[in-house]
Design a protein around this motif. Structure first.
Motif, PDB file in Angstrom:
ATOM      1  N   VAL A  41     -17.526 -14.030   5.108  1.00  0.00           N
ATOM      2  CA  VAL A  41     -18.585 -14.639   3.905  1.00  0.00           C
ATOM      3  C   VAL A  41     -19.620 -14.125   3.258  1.00  0.00           C
ATOM      4  O   VAL A  41     -20.144 -12.822   3.096  1.00  0.00           O
ATOM      5  CB  VAL A  41     -19.119 -15.563   4.634  1.00  0.00           C
ATOM      6  CG1 VAL A  41     -20.155 -16.398   4.508  1.00  0.00           C
ATOM      7  CG2 VAL A  41     -18.627 -16.141   6.108  1.00  0.00           C
ATOM      8  N   VAL A  42     -19.739 -14.505   1.746  1.00  0.00           N
ATOM      9  CA  VAL A  42     -20.308 -14.014   0.759  1.00  0.00           C
ATOM     10  C   VAL A  42     -21.491 -14.799   0.787  1.00  0.00           C
ATOM     11  O   VAL A  42     -21.121 -16.174  -0.093  1.00  0.00           O
ATOM     12  CB  VAL A  42     -19.292 -13.735  -0.824  1.00  0.00           C
ATOM     13  CG1 VAL A  42     -20.380 -12.996  -1.800  1.00  0.00           C
ATOM     14  CG2 VAL A  42     -18.377 -12.023  -0.346  1.00  0.00           C
ATOM     15  N   ASP A  43     -22.382 -14.533   0.773  1.00  0.00           N
ATOM     16  CA  ASP A  43     -23.792 -15.333   0.625  1.00  0.00           C
ATOM     17  C   ASP A  43     -23.713 -16.952   0.878  1.00  0.00           C
ATOM     18  O   ASP A  43     -23.944 -17.558  -0.311  1.00  0.00           O
ATOM     19  CB  ASP A  43     -23.947 -15.273  -1.306  1.00  0.00           C
ATOM     20  CG  ASP A  43     -25.163 -14.360  -1.824  1.00  0.00           C
ATOM     21  OD1 ASP A  43     -25.221 -13.567  -0.108  1.00  0.00           O
ATOM     22  OD2 ASP A  43     -24.746 -14.123  -2.929  1.00  0.00           O
ATOM     23  N   GLY A  44     -23.044 -17.261   1.558  1.00  0.00           N
ATOM     24  CA  GLY A  44     -22.626 -18.302   2.713  1.00  0.00           C
ATOM     25  C   GLY A  44     -21.562 -19.020   2.386  1.00  0.00           C
ATOM     26  O   GLY A  44     -21.478 -20.115   2.971  1.00  0.00           O
ATOM     27  N   MET A  45     -20.563 -18.678   1.791  1.00  0.00           N
ATOM     28  CA  MET A  45     -19.335 -19.093   1.427  1.00  0.00           C
ATOM     29  C   MET A  45     -18.674 -18.281   2.198  1.00  0.00           C
ATOM     30  O   MET A  45     -18.159 -17.262   2.181  1.00  0.00           O
ATOM     31  CB  MET A  45     -19.211 -18.801   0.141  1.00  0.00           C
ATOM     32  CG  MET A  45     -20.078 -20.124  -1.461  1.00  0.00           C
ATOM     33  SD  MET A  45     -18.887 -20.282  -2.881  1.00  0.00           S
ATOM     34  CE  MET A  45     -17.711 -21.646  -2.242  1.00  0.00           C
ATOM     35  N   THR A  46     -17.681 -18.939   2.449  1.00  0.00           N
ATOM     36  CA  THR A  46     -17.075 -18.945   3.461  1.00  0.00           C
ATOM     37  C   THR A  46     -15.708 -18.113   2.921  1.00  0.00           C
ATOM     38  O   THR A  46     -14.797 -19.548   2.174  1.00  0.00           O
ATOM     39  CB  THR A  46     -15.891 -19.511   4.538  1.00  0.00           C
ATOM     40  OG1 THR A  46     -17.155 -19.753   5.690  1.00  0.00           O
ATOM     41  CG2 THR A  46     -14.364 -19.015   5.443  1.00  0.00           C
ATOM     42  N   LEU A  47     -14.617 -17.389   2.593  1.00  0.00           N
ATOM     43  CA  LEU A  47     -13.764 -17.234   1.366  1.00  0.00           C
ATOM     44  C   LEU A  47     -12.266 -17.337   2.113  1.00  0.00           C
ATOM     45  O   LEU A  47     -11.796 -17.233   3.365  1.00  0.00           O
ATOM     46  CB  LEU A  47     -13.840 -15.372   0.562  1.00  0.00           C
ATOM     47  CG  LEU A  47     -14.765 -15.136  -0.039  1.00  0.00           C
ATOM     48  CD1 LEU A  47     -14.936 -14.269  -0.236  1.00  0.00           C
ATOM     49  CD2 LEU A  47     -15.430 -15.751  -0.885  1.00  0.00           C
ATOM     50  N   HIS A  48     -11.006 -17.498   0.775  1.00  0.00           N
ATOM     51  CA  HIS A  48     -10.212 -17.852   1.291  1.00  0.00           C
ATOM     52  C   HIS A  48      -8.707 -16.691   1.355  1.00  0.00           C
ATOM     53  O   HIS A  48      -8.800 -16.169  -0.023  1.00  0.00           O
ATOM     54  CB  HIS A  48      -9.487 -19.605   0.818  1.00  0.00           C
ATOM     55  CG  HIS A  48     -10.507 -20.127   1.478  1.00  0.00           C
ATOM     56  ND1 HIS A  48     -10.297 -20.946   2.387  1.00  0.00           N
ATOM     57  CD2 HIS A  48     -11.676 -21.063   0.484  1.00  0.00           C
ATOM     58  CE1 HIS A  48     -11.567 -22.066   2.538  1.00  0.00           C
ATOM     59  NE2 HIS A  48     -12.001 -21.497   1.485  1.00  0.00           N
ATOM     60  N   PRO A  49      -8.167 -16.060   2.305  1.00  0.00           N
ATOM     61  CA  PRO A  49      -6.405 -15.403   2.508  1.00  0.00           C
ATOM     62  C   PRO A  49      -6.001 -15.730   1.204  1.00  0.00           C
ATOM     63  O   PRO A  49      -5.851 -16.975   0.507  1.00  0.00           O
ATOM     64  CB  PRO A  49      -6.417 -15.173   3.606  1.00  0.00           C
ATOM     65  CG  PRO A  49      -7.091 -15.866   4.288  1.00  0.00           C
ATOM     66  CD  PRO A  49      -8.565 -16.536   2.966  1.00  0.00           C
TER      67      PRO A  49
ATOM     68  N   ILE B 271     -22.693 -10.002   1.972  1.00  0.00           N
ATOM     69  CA  ILE B 271     -20.820  -9.968   2.818  1.00  0.00           C
ATOM     70  C   ILE B 271     -21.327 -10.086   4.291  1.00  0.00           C
ATOM     71  O   ILE B 271     -21.839  -9.034   4.754  1.00  0.00           O
ATOM     72  CB  ILE B 271     -19.823  -9.241   2.426  1.00  0.00           C
ATOM     73  CG1 ILE B 271     -20.320  -8.888   0.795  1.00  0.00           C
ATOM     74  CG2 ILE B 271     -18.844  -9.103   3.280  1.00  0.00           C
ATOM     75  CD1 ILE B 271     -19.007  -7.490   0.992  1.00  0.00           C
ATOM     76  N   THR B 272     -20.961 -11.047   4.926  1.00  0.00           N
ATOM     77  CA  THR B 272     -20.910 -10.926   6.266  1.00  0.00           C
ATOM     78  C   THR B 272     -19.143 -11.257   7.208  1.00  0.00           C
ATOM     79  O   THR B 272     -18.438 -11.944   6.525  1.00  0.00           O
ATOM     80  CB  THR B 272     -21.605 -12.036   7.282  1.00  0.00           C
ATOM     81  OG1 THR B 272     -23.160 -11.817   6.859  1.00  0.00           O
ATOM     82  CG2 THR B 272     -21.613 -11.841   8.528  1.00  0.00           C
ATOM     83  N   LEU B 273     -19.480 -10.327   7.435  1.00  0.00           N
ATOM     84  CA  LEU B 273     -17.554 -10.137   8.208  1.00  0.00           C
ATOM     85  C   LEU B 273     -17.278 -10.679  10.051  1.00  0.00           C
ATOM     86  O   LEU B 273     -18.503 -10.085  10.365  1.00  0.00           O
ATOM     87  CB  LEU B 273     -16.906  -9.220   8.310  1.00  0.00           C
ATOM     88  CG  LEU B 273     -17.398  -8.239   6.430  1.00  0.00           C
ATOM     89  CD1 LEU B 273     -16.214  -6.829   7.527  1.00  0.00           C
ATOM     90  CD2 LEU B 273     -16.093  -8.814   5.323  1.00  0.00           C
TER      91      LEU B 273
END
Length: 64
Positions: free
Chosen positions: A29-37, A60-62
């Motif tokens: 997650v970057v600034d509240g947006m979940t990223l897609h592989p 960034i949250t992992l």
């Protein structure tokens, strides 16, 4: 979860293809947006490469 800031990544503010070396993650997650592989990032071993522009002041949250 583990928290980072983008300035922990390789490269310069606003670059694409910046790399964060970590123990890996299943959710990013970057600034509240979940990223897609494969769309937003790739992961190879302990390296996460962000495919879009990413800025030093972003968080960034992992999750493993």
């Amino acid at each position: 979860s583990t928290n980072y800031v983008v300035s922990d990544c390789s490269g310069n503010d606003g670059d694409i293809n910046r790399v964060l070396t970590t123990t890996g993650a299943t959710i990013i997650v970057v600034d509240g947006m979940t990223l897609h592989p494969t769309i937003d990032y790739t992961q190879s071993g302990n390296d996460i490469t962000f495919l879009n522009h990413i800025w030093d002041n972003q968080n960034i949250t992992l999750w493993n």
